[in-house]
Scaffold this motif. Structure first.
Motif, PDB file in Angstrom:
ATOM      1  N   GLY A   3       0.855  -1.180   0.000  1.00 18.33           N
ATOM      2  CA  GLY A   3       0.000   0.000   0.000  1.00 18.33           C
ATOM      3  C   GLY A   3       0.887   1.224   0.000  1.00 18.33           C
ATOM      4  O   GLY A   3       2.113   1.117   0.130  1.00 18.33           O
ATOM      5  N   HIS A   4       0.300   2.400  -0.127  1.00 18.13           N
ATOM      6  CA  HIS A   4       1.133   3.610  -0.105  1.00 18.13           C
ATOM      7  C   HIS A   4       1.486   4.020   1.322  1.00 18.13           C
ATOM      8  O   HIS A   4       2.643   4.265   1.647  1.00 18.13           O
ATOM      9  CB  HIS A   4       0.431   4.760  -0.830  1.00 18.13           C
ATOM     10  N   TYR A   5       0.489   4.099   2.176  1.00 15.16           N
ATOM     11  CA  TYR A   5       0.751   4.509   3.562  1.00 15.16           C
ATOM     12  C   TYR A   5       1.452   3.402   4.338  1.00 15.16           C
ATOM     13  O   TYR A   5       1.130   2.222   4.162  1.00 15.16           O
ATOM     14  CB  TYR A   5      -0.555   4.827   4.287  1.00 15.16           C
ATOM     15  N   PRO A   6       2.356   3.759   5.248  1.00 14.40           N
ATOM     16  CA  PRO A   6       2.990   2.746   6.083  1.00 14.40           C
ATOM     17  C   PRO A   6       2.070   2.264   7.202  1.00 14.40           C
ATOM     18  O   PRO A   6       1.213   3.021   7.665  1.00 14.40           O
ATOM     19  CB  PRO A   6       4.199   3.475   6.680  1.00 14.40           C
ATOM     20  N   VAL A   7       2.239   1.026   7.615  1.00 21.52           N
ATOM     21  CA  VAL A   7       1.646   0.585   8.877  1.00 21.52           C
ATOM     22  C   VAL A   7       2.522   1.174   9.976  1.00 21.52           C
ATOM     23  O   VAL A   7       2.082   1.967  10.793  1.00 21.52           O
ATOM     24  CB  VAL A   7       1.590  -0.959   8.973  1.00 21.52           C
ATOM     25  N   TRP A   8       3.809   0.815   9.965  1.00 21.62           N
ATOM     26  CA  TRP A   8       4.777   1.361  10.909  1.00 21.62           C
ATOM     27  C   TRP A   8       5.784   2.228  10.171  1.00 21.62           C
ATOM     28  O   TRP A   8       6.260   1.854   9.104  1.00 21.62           O
ATOM     29  CB  TRP A   8       5.539   0.249  11.641  1.00 21.62           C
ATOM     30  N   SER A   9       6.119   3.376  10.733  1.00 19.86           N
ATOM     31  CA  SER A   9       7.176   4.231  10.193  1.00 19.86           C
ATOM     32  C   SER A   9       7.717   5.094  11.322  1.00 19.86           C
ATOM     33  O   SER A   9       6.955   5.544  12.177  1.00 19.86           O
ATOM     34  CB  SER A   9       6.638   5.133   9.079  1.00 19.86           C
ATOM     35  N   VAL A  10       9.031   5.332  11.311  1.00 21.52           N
ATOM     36  CA  VAL A  10       9.630   6.177  12.349  1.00 21.52           C
ATOM     37  C   VAL A  10       9.764   7.622  11.872  1.00 21.52           C
ATOM     38  O   VAL A  10      10.192   8.490  12.618  1.00 21.52           O
ATOM     39  CB  VAL A  10      11.029   5.657  12.764  1.00 21.52           C
ATOM     40  N   SER A  11       9.398   7.879  10.617  1.00 20.31           N
ATOM     41  CA  SER A  11       9.690   9.178  10.016  1.00 20.31           C
ATOM     42  C   SER A  11       8.510  10.155  10.122  1.00 20.31           C
ATOM     43  O   SER A  11       7.638   9.992  10.960  1.00 20.31           O
ATOM     44  CB  SER A  11      10.118   8.971   8.571  1.00 20.31           C
ATOM     45  N   GLU A  12       8.505  11.148   9.257  1.00 15.22           N
ATOM     46  CA  GLU A  12       7.594  12.288   9.378  1.00 15.22           C
ATOM     47  C   GLU A  12       6.134  11.904   9.608  1.00 15.22           C
ATOM     48  O   GLU A  12       5.477  12.426  10.501  1.00 15.22           O
ATOM     49  CB  GLU A  12       7.693  13.166   8.117  1.00 15.22           C
ATOM     50  N   HIS A  13       5.619  10.982   8.804  1.00 16.35           N
ATOM     51  CA  HIS A  13       4.193  10.651   8.916  1.00 16.35           C
ATOM     52  C   HIS A  13       3.899   9.684  10.059  1.00 16.35           C
ATOM     53  O   HIS A  13       2.783   9.618  10.545  1.00 16.35           O
ATOM     54  CB  HIS A  13       3.664  10.067   7.600  1.00 16.35           C
ATOM     55  N   GLY A  14       4.905   8.900  10.428  1.00 13.62           N
ATOM     56  CA  GLY A  14       4.719   7.956  11.537  1.00 13.62           C
ATOM     57  C   GLY A  14       3.797   6.807  11.170  1.00 13.62           C
ATOM     58  O   GLY A  14       3.382   6.649  10.017  1.00 13.62           O
ATOM     59  N   PRO A  15       3.439   5.977  12.165  1.00 15.70           N
ATOM     60  CA  PRO A  15       2.508   4.879  11.908  1.00 15.70           C
ATOM     61  C   PRO A  15       1.155   5.442  11.452  1.00 15.70           C
ATOM     62  O   PRO A  15       0.724   6.485  11.941  1.00 15.70           O
ATOM     63  CB  PRO A  15       2.373   4.198  13.276  1.00 15.70           C
ATOM     64  N   ILE A  41      11.396  -2.536   9.441  1.00 10.42           N
ATOM     65  CA  ILE A  41      10.869  -2.740  10.792  1.00 10.42           C
ATOM     66  C   ILE A  41      10.307  -4.149  10.836  1.00 10.42           C
ATOM     67  O   ILE A  41       9.644  -4.592   9.884  1.00 10.42           O
ATOM     68  CB  ILE A  41       9.771  -1.683  11.087  1.00 10.42           C
ATOM     69  N   GLU A  42      10.604  -4.880  11.901  1.00  7.49           N
ATOM     70  CA  GLU A  42      10.070  -6.242  11.999  1.00  7.49           C
ATOM     71  C   GLU A  42       9.301  -6.371  13.304  1.00  7.49           C
ATOM     72  O   GLU A  42       9.805  -6.016  14.368  1.00  7.49           O
ATOM     73  CB  GLU A  42      11.225  -7.245  11.951  1.00  7.49           C
ATOM     74  N   GLU A  43       8.056  -6.845  13.171  1.00  3.70           N
ATOM     75  CA  GLU A  43       7.197  -6.905  14.358  1.00  3.70           C
ATOM     76  C   GLU A  43       6.231  -8.073  14.230  1.00  3.70           C
ATOM     77  O   GLU A  43       5.615  -8.258  13.189  1.00  3.70           O
ATOM     78  CB  GLU A  43       6.452  -5.562  14.479  1.00  3.70           C
ATOM     79  N   SER A  44       6.150  -8.873  15.279  1.00  2.00           N
ATOM     80  CA  SER A  44       5.246 -10.042  15.321  1.00  2.00           C
ATOM     81  C   SER A  44       5.405 -10.951  14.105  1.00  2.00           C
ATOM     82  O   SER A  44       4.415 -11.443  13.550  1.00  2.00           O
ATOM     83  CB  SER A  44       3.784  -9.585  15.445  1.00  2.00           C
ATOM     84  N   GLY A  45       6.652 -11.131  13.659  1.00  2.00           N
ATOM     85  CA  GLY A  45       6.920 -12.052  12.560  1.00  2.00           C
ATOM     86  C   GLY A  45       6.658 -11.504  11.170  1.00  2.00           C
ATOM     87  O   GLY A  45       6.827 -12.204  10.175  1.00  2.00           O
ATOM     88  N   HIS A  71       9.236   9.960  14.767  1.00  2.00           N
ATOM     89  CA  HIS A  71       8.367   8.924  15.352  1.00  2.00           C
ATOM     90  C   HIS A  71       9.160   7.680  15.783  1.00  2.00           C
ATOM     91  O   HIS A  71       8.600   6.589  15.888  1.00  2.00           O
ATOM     92  CB  HIS A  71       7.278   8.531  14.349  1.00  2.00           C
ATOM     93  N   TRP A  72      10.453   7.868  16.042  1.00  2.00           N
ATOM     94  CA  TRP A  72      11.329   6.747  16.401  1.00  2.00           C
ATOM     95  C   TRP A  72      10.767   5.940  17.576  1.00  2.00           C
ATOM     96  O   TRP A  72      10.871   4.715  17.617  1.00  2.00           O
ATOM     97  CB  TRP A  72      12.726   7.276  16.743  1.00  2.00           C
ATOM     98  N   ASN A  73      10.144   6.618  18.528  1.00  2.00           N
ATOM     99  CA  ASN A  73       9.622   5.925  19.715  1.00  2.00           C
ATOM    100  C   ASN A  73       8.138   5.560  19.610  1.00  2.00           C
ATOM    101  O   ASN A  73       7.520   5.187  20.600  1.00  2.00           O
ATOM    102  CB  ASN A  73       9.869   6.775  20.968  1.00  2.00           C
ATOM    103  N   HIS A  74       7.580   5.692  18.387  1.00  2.00           N
ATOM    104  CA  HIS A  74       6.157   5.401  18.205  1.00  2.00           C
ATOM    105  C   HIS A  74       5.912   4.080  17.477  1.00  2.00           C
ATOM    106  O   HIS A  74       4.809   3.806  17.030  1.00  2.00           O
ATOM    107  CB  HIS A  74       5.469   6.559  17.448  1.00  2.00           C
ATOM    108  N   PHE A 108      17.337   2.095   8.952  1.00  2.24           N
ATOM    109  CA  PHE A 108      16.757   3.366   8.495  1.00  2.24           C
ATOM    110  C   PHE A 108      17.837   4.181   7.790  1.00  2.24           C
ATOM    111  O   PHE A 108      18.960   4.288   8.268  1.00  2.24           O
ATOM    112  CB  PHE A 108      16.234   4.193   9.683  1.00  2.24           C
ATOM    113  N   THR A 109      17.500   4.775   6.650  1.00  2.00           N
ATOM    114  CA  THR A 109      18.335   5.828   6.079  1.00  2.00           C
ATOM    115  C   THR A 109      17.482   6.784   5.257  1.00  2.00           C
ATOM    116  O   THR A 109      16.590   6.363   4.528  1.00  2.00           O
ATOM    117  CB  THR A 109      19.484   5.298   5.197  1.00  2.00           C
ATOM    118  N   GLY A 110      17.769   8.060   5.424  1.00  2.00           N
ATOM    119  CA  GLY A 110      17.120   9.075   4.596  1.00  2.00           C
ATOM    120  C   GLY A 110      18.120  10.159   4.245  1.00  2.00           C
ATOM    121  O   GLY A 110      17.760  11.299   3.949  1.00  2.00           O
ATOM    122  N   GLN A 111      19.411   9.809   4.300  1.00  5.79           N
ATOM    123  CA  GLN A 111      20.468  10.811   4.090  1.00  5.79           C
ATOM    124  C   GLN A 111      20.530  11.263   2.636  1.00  5.79           C
ATOM    125  O   GLN A 111      20.468  10.443   1.732  1.00  5.79           O
ATOM    126  CB  GLN A 111      21.836  10.231   4.488  1.00  5.79           C
TER     127      GLN A 111
END
Length: 323
Positions: free
Chosen positions: A203-215, A246-250, A268-271, A280-283
């Motif tokens: 899909g386009h939107y992330p389920v999990w993301s640490v960046s600007e938009h977050g989960p 990101i890996e979560e619940s298999g 959103h690193w802690n979300h 992660f890289t966005g450099q």
């Protein structure tokens, strides 16, 4: 409306792959947010560099197809099937022979500002642009094995609503709730029924993301439980303009949104679930990037590439173990 039902009817067809005698895997590239610019030069340095590196990886490592993960045309999609953007942003950028392979397309939030139906219609004009419906399912036999790969292509904007990028808002909920519910029911049915050895959802939107938009809250609520319950192999997306694993619940969560712009934001690193962030890289120095996936007989190998020409991270996911 007819197109949506069409998606359900065509979903059990197997796509044909060129089957060489010795091959026992399927390989593909995944890139999101690659959609150029609506004014001259119509292309960013990141898009150009990523396109060049994609062509090299496709030629040297191999690629059967590309997953285009949305935001195909910045900033407001296309207005009609005759839009010159198809040429300036797609046909005249990804010109290498190794990229003249099927591009399986889904729509992002910027595409939905314009006319997504025009992008679907463009499938009739291009021999590599494959966008049969807003959401659809792809099935593949892994050559010379008895294994199968299924990829479920979602329209997360129809499912969750559009997001206002300028104010960093979460999607506000679907414009047409009936359409959203129909897609969710379709997803529930397809994912529950799938006996594929490897099951991917994109899909386009992330389920999990640490960046600007977050989960994406809507996907965490509606899609994540399905992925875990039915042992999906991975979820692939874009939206945030970087590369993440990101890996979560298999389940593996692949963010590949570095096709046109780069964003090192990690607000959103802690979300996301604790301990789930693997890469992660966005450099800006990477000049963009994308993902290469190889689905073999008993494992799926995911490699993140930077446009500057090196692989940055690799992970291996096992085939599904269905009870």
């Amino acid at each position: 409306m007819e197109r949506v039902h069409e998606a359900i009817l065509i979903s059990s067809v197997f796509q044909e792959l060129e089957s060489g005698k010795n091959r026992t895997s399927i390989k593909f590239l995944a890139i999101g947010d690659w959609g150029g610019l609506p004014y001259p030069p119509y292309i960013t340095a990141v898009q150009k560099a990523s396109a060049q590196e994609m062509s090299k990886v496709a030629e040297q490592v191999g690629a059967d197809f590309v997953l285009a993960l949305g935001d195909n045309f910045y900033y407001k999609g296309v207005d009609s099937v005759d839009s010159p953007r198809f040429k300036s942003t797609f046909e005249s950028v990804y010109t290498a022979k190794s990229l003249r392979i099927p591009w399986y397309v889904l729509a992002g939030n910027h595409d939905h500002i314009g006319n997504v139906k025009a992008q679907i219609e463009y499938s009739q004009r291009s021999n590599r642009w494959k966008f049969p419906a807003y959401y659809y399912e792809l099935n593949f036999h892994i050559p010379n094995t008895h294994k199968t790969l299924t990829i479920i292509m979602l329209d997360t904007v129809m499912l969750c609503g559009n997001s206002n990028d300028n104010s960093n808002k979460q999607p506000k909920g679907p414009l047409r709730r009936t359409e959203a519910n129909r897609q969710l029911v379709w997803l529930q049915e397809r994912i529950a029924r799938s006996q594929a050895d490897f099951l991917l959802v994109a899909g386009h939107y992330p389920v999990w993301s640490v960046s600007e938009h977050g989960p994406t809250k809507c996907l965490v609520q509606q899609v994540q439980p399905l992925l875990v319950k039915h042992k999906a192999t991975a979820y692939l997306c874009g939206h945030d303009h970087n590369l993440q694993y990101i890996e979560e619940s298999g389940v593996g969560y692949v963010v590949s949104g570095a096709g046109n712009f780069l964003d090192p934001d990690v607000r959103h690193w802690n979300h996301v679930p604790k301990g789930s962030i693997k890469f992660f890289t966005g450099q800006a120095s990477t000049m963009g990037g994308f993902v290469h996936v190889e689905v073999a007989q008993d494992k799926m190998i995911v490699t993140f590439y930077q446009a500057k020409g090196t692989s940055l991270y690799r992970t291996i996911l096992p085939q599904r173990k269905l009870d």
